[in-house]
Design a protein around this motif. Structure first.
Motif, PDB file in Angstrom:
ATOM      1  N   LEU A 153       0.823  -1.214   0.000  1.00 38.58           N
ATOM      2  CA  LEU A 153       0.000   0.000   0.000  1.00 38.58           C
ATOM      3  C   LEU A 153       0.855   1.263   0.000  1.00 38.58           C
ATOM      4  O   LEU A 153       0.435   2.307  -0.495  1.00 38.58           O
ATOM      5  CB  LEU A 153      -0.923   0.008   1.222  1.00 38.58           C
ATOM      6  N   TRP A 157      -0.182   3.730  -2.944  1.00 36.25           N
ATOM      7  CA  TRP A 157      -1.064   4.838  -2.591  1.00 36.25           C
ATOM      8  C   TRP A 157      -0.332   6.064  -2.049  1.00 36.25           C
ATOM      9  O   TRP A 157      -0.701   7.197  -2.359  1.00 36.25           O
ATOM     10  CB  TRP A 157      -2.121   4.367  -1.588  1.00 36.25           C
ATOM     11  N   ARG A 294      -5.043   6.222   0.747  1.00 32.35           N
ATOM     12  CA  ARG A 294      -6.142   5.586   0.017  1.00 32.35           C
ATOM     13  C   ARG A 294      -7.496   6.097   0.507  1.00 32.35           C
ATOM     14  O   ARG A 294      -8.402   6.373  -0.298  1.00 32.35           O
ATOM     15  CB  ARG A 294      -6.059   4.065   0.170  1.00 32.35           C
TER      16      ARG A 294
END
Length: 346
Positions: A153, A157, A294
């Motif tokens: 992630l 992101w 995100r």
């Protein structure tokens, strides 16, 4: 919000009507209590005696089953979690006991004495040790694959979406090596019950004679079997409340002493535990940078952006201490437009 614009609220009113007499519900008092980063939201309702809480978890998005299952596990070891008074799993509603109106996070936004701060956080550390004794044998495992997936992630992101930046080939290779090191180190820690978000917004400040022992613990439905230092990191490197390193260290030592006294499987030398805790902290906070980016970008929850500098600070705190993480520090400097200073020794 009008009834016609919120079908779930209409459905909730219908269910509460059926429970009104049993719990002396004052239906007109129904009001929002809180919401979280998922599709869940919570309401509070008064009775003739004490308020109660309703969890609204739309079944197409959320499953009440894990909350019910894990609440029982935690109550079995003596943790103060909401009692499940009624359940309507088909519609996604639970009627719960109320653990109070103030979270640790809300209390920290007001004037709080050093004595009270130490008292409530020692309560939280003690509860953490108790929680780690809960049966986690049938929970999903926080294994190498899950740890690795979560680290993904950060570049997706935080770097690419939030900073609109592409990694160089060298940075990509360096980050991959750091991720591998973190995953291998953290996966080797002793495995216990892991709440995953054991931090100030999920700890209720309880009045013992009314709500039971402090703290009340909520939002535990995503629990896993995982590394023993994970929830301590959640608590003392809190993504929503800045704790300076001396305070973090004080609480980490207190936890380690409590854990050893409870025969939990922490290293015998605090220096070894501190390294475990820092590597886990780096892992978790890199993940959180990706998650918050995100939430802000994909889900339009822009308020999460205010916490990114704090989490960035926690990442830098650990990365600056270990030579192996220096490439990460240089990357963060580039993202934050900080000129990297090179020192020379003669």
């Amino acid at each position: 919000m009008t009834a016609s614009s919120d079908p779930r609220l209409d459905l909730l009113h219908t269910w509460l009507d059926s429970l009104q007499n049993r719990y002396a519900l004052r239906l007109e008092s129904l009001r929002p209590a809180s919401s979280d980063a998922s599709f869940r939201r919570y309401f509070r309702i008064d009775t003739n005696t004490v308020p109660l809480i309703i969890m609204d978890a739309p079944p197409q998005y959320e499953d009440c089953g894990p909350f019910i299952h894990i609440a029982e596990k935690l109550r079995t070891v003596g943790l103060n979690t909401p009692k499940i008074l009624e359940q309507n799993s088909s519609d996604g509603f639970l009627l719960l006991s109320d653990l109070g109106e103030q979270t640790y996070y809300q209390r920290l936004q007001t004037e709080i004495s050093e004595a009270e701060l130490n008292r409530i956080y020692r309560d939280a550390l003690s509860a953490l040790v108790t929680m780690q004794k809960a049966d986690a044998s049938d929970l999903p495992v926080y294994d190498r694959q899950r740890l690795s997936d979560e680290l993904g992630l950060f570049p997706e992101w935080y770097i690419q979406q939030h900073h609109q930046t592409q990694l160089t080939e060298t940075e990509t290779e360096q980050l991959a090596k750091i991720f591998d090191l973190l995953v291998e180190h953290n996966a080797k820690q002793a495995q216990v019950f892991v709440h995953r978000d054991y931090h100030s917004p999920n700890l209720m400040l309880c009045t013992p004679e009314i709500h039971g022992p402090n703290p009340g613990v909520i939002d535990f439905q995503d629990a896993l079997l995982g590394p023993i230092s994970y929830d301590l990191v959640s608590l003392v490197m809190d993504a929503r409340t800045t704790w300076e390193e001396p305070q973090q260290l004080d609480w980490a030592i207190r936890y380690w002493e409590m854990a050893r006294a409870a025969n939990l499987e922490v290293p015998a030398d605090f220096a070894d535990f501190h390294m475990d805790y820092e590597f886990m902290g780096l892992q978790r906070n890199l993940r959180i940078l990706g998650v918050f980016a995100r939430l802000a970008i994909r889900d339009n929850k822009k308020h999460y952006l205010q916490h990114i500098p704090r989490v960035n600070g926690y990442v830098r705190q650990v990365a600056a201490r270990y030579q192996v993480f220096k490439p990460l520090l240089r990357l963060l400097d580039r993202l934050d437009n900080i000129e990297t200073k090179v020192g020379y020794t003669f």
